[in-house]
Design a protein around this motif. Structure first.
Motif, PDB file in Angstrom:
ATOM      1  N   ALA A 224       0.853  -1.184   0.000  1.00 17.16           N
ATOM      2  CA  ALA A 224       0.000   0.000   0.000  1.00 17.16           C
ATOM      3  C   ALA A 224       0.892   1.238   0.000  1.00 17.16           C
TER       4      ALA A 224
ATOM      5  N   LYS B 157       1.041   5.443  -0.149  1.00 18.22           N
ATOM      6  CA  LYS B 157       0.266   6.670   0.061  1.00 18.22           C
ATOM      7  C   LYS B 157       0.368   7.549  -1.179  1.00 18.22           C
ATOM      8  N   ASP B 158      -0.770   8.027  -1.627  1.00 21.61           N
ATOM      9  CA  ASP B 158      -0.845   8.866  -2.823  1.00 21.61           C
ATOM     10  C   ASP B 158      -1.754  10.042  -2.503  1.00 21.61           C
TER      11      ASP B 158
ATOM     12  N   GLU C  75      -4.238  12.028  -0.685  1.00 21.18           N
ATOM     13  CA  GLU C  75      -5.259  11.668   0.297  1.00 21.18           C
ATOM     14  C   GLU C  75      -5.851  10.284   0.004  1.00 21.18           C
ATOM     15  N   HIS C  76      -5.116   9.496  -0.756  1.00 28.10           N
ATOM     16  CA  HIS C  76      -5.561   8.157  -1.101  1.00 28.10           C
ATOM     17  C   HIS C  76      -4.446   7.142  -0.848  1.00 28.10           C
ATOM     18  N   TRP C  77      -4.825   5.867  -0.972  1.00 24.98           N
ATOM     19  CA  TRP C  77      -3.857   4.777  -0.954  1.00 24.98           C
ATOM     20  C   TRP C  77      -3.972   4.029  -2.278  1.00 24.98           C
ATOM     21  N   ARG C  78      -2.852   3.534  -2.751  1.00 23.15           N
ATOM     22  CA  ARG C  78      -2.865   2.657  -3.917  1.00 23.15           C
ATOM     23  C   ARG C  78      -2.330   1.297  -3.479  1.00 23.15           C
TER      24      ARG C  78
ATOM     25  N   ILE D 299       2.715  -1.416   4.520  1.00 26.91           N
ATOM     26  CA  ILE D 299       2.752   0.019   4.224  1.00 26.91           C
ATOM     27  C   ILE D 299       4.119   0.357   3.635  1.00 26.91           C
TER      28      ILE D 299
ATOM     29  N   LYS E   5      -7.141   2.159  -6.034  1.00 34.31           N
ATOM     30  CA  LYS E   5      -7.141   3.445  -5.326  1.00 34.31           C
ATOM     31  C   LYS E   5      -8.306   3.487  -4.336  1.00 34.31           C
TER      32      LYS E   5
ATOM     33  N   GLU F  90      -8.332   7.573   1.982  1.00 38.97           N
ATOM     34  CA  GLU F  90      -7.378   7.533   3.095  1.00 38.97           C
ATOM     35  C   GLU F  90      -7.943   6.782   4.301  1.00 38.97           C
TER      36      GLU F  90
ATOM     37  N   LEU G 225      -7.932   2.738   5.270  1.00 40.31           N
ATOM     38  CA  LEU G 225      -6.988   2.058   6.149  1.00 40.31           C
ATOM     39  C   LEU G 225      -7.662   1.974   7.513  1.00 40.31           C
TER      40      LEU G 225
END
Length: 385
Positions: free
Chosen positions: A141, A143-144, A146-149, A172, A215, A218, A221
């Motif tokens: 995972a 962090k991108d 305000e998102h996670w990929r 992470i 995607k 946030e 998680l």
């Protein structure tokens, strides 16, 4: 039976009626390795998917004891259906007990569950084996903004065709932390690869979950898996031995029915009157009773104790005893029926394949023996100081 309330009795009868219907469909689903979606829909109609959902969210708020009591009966009808839905109902109980997520996120997901959404954890990977062994996920995972990929592949995703949400464990990026993300099924980049070729529990369709640049928000998680207590009393996992106990009961029932009706021309009565067969039936019944009492007594203990960690050795022992006893019962049932039990038309050959899968569900036998050894050594050390 083991009912504590009339409500439990009524639910047991309702589940029993469905289980008997499911048993008529089980052979075809096994032959074709197809997921019994009609069974799941029937369970949704009677509210079984919200059995352990807290009452505050519109569920029935059932205890572990009641869940296990009903679940064993369900498995008598169709083991793959029981094992599949057991993960969902069990995880809902786990979440209700531990409340690991934020109140807002928990309430939002439970509202979906109230509307019959289904979820399961996707934690196993080919390179790490069972997550109970402590392997670090290769699913990543990143962090991108305000998102996670999230990218990765999960194996043994039971009930894959019917799931609405996947609880995905992922490392992470840039840390040693492992987080659990909730991933809706309709998220772009989520797909199921039909890899399930097991000869046991064929109808669970436990395919691979593929995550390709998925995607998510946030707040998807949910928690850090690595922050969970190392020793956690996962009472909800008793749905596993309950399932295999149900399969064993079904095998015993079938063997008795067969022996009551089969009369070779060398005898003047059905073979069930033979002392040797009655001995085998009695031995099966003894194993079933022993397993059921052990299973339900530990479930009751887990419900009652505030410090649930004290039940960890018992929870592990139950799974070991019940699952291995279930295998023995199915084997003995096949001996009662004889060579006909190996016919493709006989449910016994399916019970035999399905019940073996229990050896590979957590906790594994070797881990259980080690847990019990450590518990006994610790207890002995305390008593001698």
């Amino acid at each position: 039976m083991f009912f504590k309330t009339e409500e439990q009795n009524q639910r047991y009868e309702e589940i029993g009626q469905l289980a008997d219907q499911f048993s008529k469909r089980a052979q075809l689903h096994d032959l074709e390795a197809t997921f019994p979606i009609e069974n799941i829909n029937d369970l949704k109609k009677i509210g079984y998917t919200t059995l352990t959902l807290p009452k505050e969210f519109g569920g029935k708020g059932a205890s572990l004891y009641e869940f296990i009591l009903l679940h064993e009966r369900l498995a008598q009808g169709c083991g793959p259906t029981a094992l599949s839905i057991g993960w969902h109902v069990g995880i809902i109980l786990d979440l209700a007990t531990n409340r690991p997520w934020t109140k807002v996120k928990y309430a939002a997901i439970m509202e979906k569950v109230k509307e019959n959404a289904l979820l399961n954890r996707a934690a196993t990977e080919a390179q790490t084996g069972s997550p109970t062994r402590g392997g670090k996920p290769q699913t990543m995972a990143v962090k991108d903004g305000e998102h996670w990929r999230v990218n990765g592949r999960k194996t043994f995703t039971t009930m894959a065709p019917a799931l609405d949400f996947f609880l995905v464990s992922a490392t992470i990026d840039g840390s040693e932390e492992v987080g659990e993300f909730i991933v809706p099924r309709d998220t772009p980049g989520v797909r199921i690869e039909e890899t399930w070729d097991s000869i046991a529990m064929r109808a669970t369709e436990s395919h691979d979950l593929i995550l390709e640049n998925v995607k998510v928000e946030e707040d998807h998680l949910l928690e850090m898996v690595s922050s969970r207590p190392r020793h956690r009393a996962n009472g909800w996992l008793l749905h596993i031995p309950a399932c295999y106990l149900g399969i064993a009961q079904a095998a015993s029932n079938y063997a008795i029915e067969f022996a009551s009706s089969y009369q070779p021309n060398s005898l003047t009565h059905p073979i069930i009157k033979l002392p040797n067969l009655q001995r085998q039936i009695g031995e099966m019944e003894l194993k079933l009773k022993h397993s059921r009492h052990f299973l339900l007594s530990v479930a009751e203990k887990w419900d009652e104790l505030e410090d649930k960690t004290v039940t960890i050795p018992d929870l592990a022992a139950v799974k070991h005893v019940v699952t291995n006893s279930a295998i023995e019962v199915v084997d003995q049932a096949m001996r009662v029926v004889g060579a006909r039990s190996l016919s493709e038309k006989s449910p016994l050959q399916r019970y035999y394949r399905d019940v073996r899968a229990g050896l590979h569900n957590p906790p594994m036998d070797d881990a259980t023996i080690q847990t019990l050894a450590q518990s006994a050594i610790q207890r002995s050390s305390i008593s001698t100081t």
